[in-house]
Design an enzyme around this catalytic site. Structure first.
Site, PDB file in Angstrom:
ATOM      1  N   LEU A  23      40.165  43.546  30.829  1.00  0.00           N
ATOM      2  CA  LEU A  23      38.982  43.040  31.266  1.00  0.00           C
ATOM      3  C   LEU A  23      39.476  42.479  32.711  1.00  0.00           C
ATOM      4  CD1 LEU A  23      36.112  42.691  29.943  1.00  0.00           C
ATOM      5  CD2 LEU A  23      36.565  40.329  29.289  1.00  0.00           C
ATOM      6  N   ASP A  24      38.504  42.825  33.588  1.00  0.00           N
ATOM      7  CA  ASP A  24      38.684  42.071  34.936  1.00  0.00           C
ATOM      8  C   ASP A  24      40.029  42.609  35.603  1.00  0.00           C
ATOM      9  OD1 ASP A  24      36.255  40.988  34.785  1.00  0.00           O
ATOM     10  OD2 ASP A  24      36.999  39.049  33.942  1.00  0.00           O
ATOM     11  N   GLU A  25      40.666  43.555  35.056  1.00  0.00           N
ATOM     12  CA  GLU A  25      42.020  43.855  35.689  1.00  0.00           C
ATOM     13  C   GLU A  25      42.130  45.240  36.374  1.00  0.00           C
ATOM     14  OE1 GLU A  25      44.876  42.033  35.625  1.00  0.00           O
ATOM     15  OE2 GLU A  25      44.028  40.424  34.667  1.00  0.00           O
TER      16      GLU A  25
END
Lengths: 300, 300, 300, 300
Positions: C243-245
């Site tokens: 997530l969000d990476e």
């Protein structure tokens, strides 16, 4: 190129601040604060030059910055302060500071080997852009001594090697004691102890070379390269015991690409760092920044 | 603040450019140019480090900048130049320049009393950010002599008073002759004659303190205040005989408000001016800028 | 105000791309790649419209994007692809993609209740700014159905309540299967399972409403307010299981002050989000973005 | 992508403005204005929500914007207005306006074929970002009628062909008469006559598609391409009889390169235009903009 038939003089940006004072107020919002301050000042014949206020709807906190002019200000200041204390402190339970703007704040700049933030502050000060007195520069490296002294500013080399900073910090406190109103860390690469922060007793402004809270701690440009960000930034903040967690005063960014190496990020970042730090120092010097828990109110 | 356990050294941004050359090409677009250049370079074992091209759909003009690396470049350069001439000039009717990037371009900086652009260039050069040799600083005022010499750069004071610039320009030409590859006007407040521009024989870069074409001529900040703009700007451009009309290299702006005085516009503008000029100088030094009639192609 | 005697027509930005192809190359840097591609294309009479390359000095990775034009391209494409495979794949061990730019990429947009990113993409597409075919909009809320269909785009409501997304994701896969070349999450407020990401088999672009890596996870504007930042941002990135990476494609920021509430941060942020997402979609649609581990190369 | 466990509702940015008024003051600076306003308001139990002031040092002009809250405001407004008139007008010779913020200003939007500014205002209004009532859209082309009406806004097609605008302007005046507080020209491609500007009797805001004063008149993007600028801009200003010379409210810019065609400049410019115009409309709607000869004071 451009012809300038008018005189080619260096502008003096710091206007004469004689007979001018800044008043900052902080407390709980109540009806009548503006009226009280306005009435008190107008009765004394003071003209309000600027007035900004902010009420935090979350916690009813109230902040106000007023700059006013008054002929013969210096002589009247003690009486005015007493009157403000009676009105604001006693009647409204507000904290306030009143400062004669004819007396610039005194600042000490801490630096290490990197000179971009240090030199930029010295230059801006010489150009008349920063209304402060630079009392001294303290560095853990002797490299910038000659250049600093060219600006007529005292330079003190206080080495700081090994994990024990006690001796260095004692020397810092001895140099600073009573001599400065705030401290600026201009890319100073040493951690200040909580004990030092408490004992120095004046605000400390630091420039962190990232867009906080991204990339806290050491090596932010290397981390930024690692994450592949498209913008890099810098953050000026007040120093607290919690590393990189102090109240943010100012931030800015610059665009980068996949092709920029870490060295190139540092080069672009240096421009952002010096710009952001100089704005934070200017605003602090002009009493535009009010701390409120771990935030800042910055009046334009 | 930030701990840096890694070494606190000043970064060297100008990478060793030994064995590296830049090749810029200009002419009419035709099929096969990339193939010709690529084949010629790969046959010689040169590795293309970067290649940018642009074709102007308006007039079929073709522009290319190629940087390549080759062990033992210097010795091979004459033969390579000959080969390029034969292939590009004779076969494709293209103009080209080939430059050994191990030899930085030599620049003279012209300045007057304002020091912000001058000092910024000197400081960036010392930091290793500008791959140039600053051959000399020429000023019509002696004020900055000491500071310039601190950077190890020769300073020449050439007074220029009265409408007749003949003597001053003769002295300029004598100093510059054969010594520089380009000239930078770092807020130099004298008009150069068309005769001088022609005789100096190298590109001249000027920084104009407005967002051209707004506010041409003298006093742009006063004009900006008069018009009530919400942004001020600066423009770096090549100097031509037409004042403020030369090809634009770079521009940038800063936000201002109704409350900013002309002096404040100058202060904010100075930051934009030095940033814009330093980018233009860097890009020119790295052969990224190609002039095309009254425009520029600027490769990233 | 301004008079426009010329015709007042809506500009068509997406130029006719017939007889134009994009070629992207990825692999290990070696001498001769540019020559090989240039020669191969010029022998076929193709004219190179633009060529960008980047070599990562860290790992010797090589990236190139070439756009070329060739009359009668479509008929020649299979032969050209074969030739490229033989030359690039076999000789140089490079990966490549070759795409006929006359056929726009097909995209599905996922949205929830917030409509600012969704509507901006639909409107830009109608204006001719996005060279894609919007195959469908999928939303877990029916709210925007009418408006989406006004743009002539199919709308599918796929509810997604409760922790088990299996049924919803199965429906997504059924709708998308074979119909799209990439997916855009335009403020879609549901987490995609790793299984879905793998099975969908096309790139997914998401807009995160913060300047990553600051404020990962939910509620970034509330977190930004809590930290007292002076800039807020948005980040477009490819979706990965982390997530969000995922690899960042584009970022931008807007200035805020202490006086801005969380709602005001959201308002300002919405402008940044839609601008950043539309740039990322445009660049992906034009094959300007190459993924390289957890980074992106974005050619201008 | 991001999970939002909290409710996914559209934010309502326009806070309930019931019991809230804005007071703007304009005149010659004198000691005691803040005190007079503050005292008058606090005696009535009104709480000052924000207060901004500016004194122009050039001509001693004084400007103040105060927002205050007061339960039961509407009933008290006439008495308060009378009191302000007596105090400010009679004692201090200041002009003022007092406005109940519960009643949004009514606006008419004029448009032509280009829809980007028009749609952006309609969208922002629907999202709750613009505290206005959009009374009508008037266009000289019927193209956007359906879309405008989807937003629940009346659309009037008033053709305007040939050099004589008398009939069209008469129709405009008939539609607007008494119905609107200001007019917005959202890329309306017709010149308004001086007679119309005078008779309409309300402020008119225009968006000009250049960074004024650069590129006045028609075809600014073509002119910008011709001059080779590196930034393009847009300017929102009040309309006066002097074309493109009215007081500037807001400006912004976007970066462009040599490679951008005129069509690409228009595309990038459209984003700047709609952003700049929406800010100008918001600020005007909130009484933040005060005209002062050919300048504006814009309070933050």
């Amino acid at each position: 190129m451009t012809l300038a038939p008018q005189a080619d003089v260096r502008p003096t940006f710091v206007r004469p601040q004689t007979d001018r004072a800044s008043l900052t107020i902080k407390g709980t919002d109540r009806v009548g604060i503006v009226a009280a301050v306005g009435t008190l000042l107008s009765r004394r014949g003071a003209n309000i030059v600027s007035l900004d206020q902010y009420s935090d709807p979350q916690d009813d906190a109230y902040f106000q910055r007023t700059v006013f002019s008054k002929p013969g200000l210096r002589a009247e200041l003690p009486a005015l302060r007493e009157e403000l204390r009676s009105r604001l402190k006693d009647d409204f339970e507000l904290d306030f500071t009143l400062r004669d703007m004819a007396t610039p704040k005194r600042v000490a700049i801490f630096a290490s080997k990197s000179d971009h933030c240090l030199l930029d502050l010295l230059w801006r000060h010489r150009r008349g852009e920063l209304p402060v007195t630079i009392a001294m520069v303290i560095s853990n490296h002797p490299d910038t001594a000659d250049e600093v002294r060219t600006f007529g500013v005292p330079f003190f080399h206080v080495p700081s090697t090994g994990p024990d900073k006690t001796a260095a910090e004692a020397e810092h406190l001895r140099l600073l004691g009573g001599n400065v109103d705030f401290v600026v860390l201009a890319r100073y690469m040493q951690i200040l102890s909580g004990d030092f922060i408490e004992r120095v007793g004046v605000p400390i402004i630091n420039i962190h070379h990232s867009f906080l809270p991204a990339f806290v701690g050491a090596g932010p440009y290397t981390k930024a390269k690692g994450r592949g960000v498209k913008l890099i930034g810098a953050t000026a903040h007040y120093v607290t015991e919690d590393l990189d967690e102090g109240p943010i005063i100012e931030q800015d960014v610059a665009r980068v690409t996949h092709a920029d190496s870490v060295a190139e990020l540092k080069r672009r970042g240096a421009d952002v760092e010096r710009a952001v730090l100089s704005r934070a120092v200017l605003w602090h010097a002009e009493d535009r920044v009010i701390r409120h828990s771990h935030h800042t109110i910055v009046f334009p």
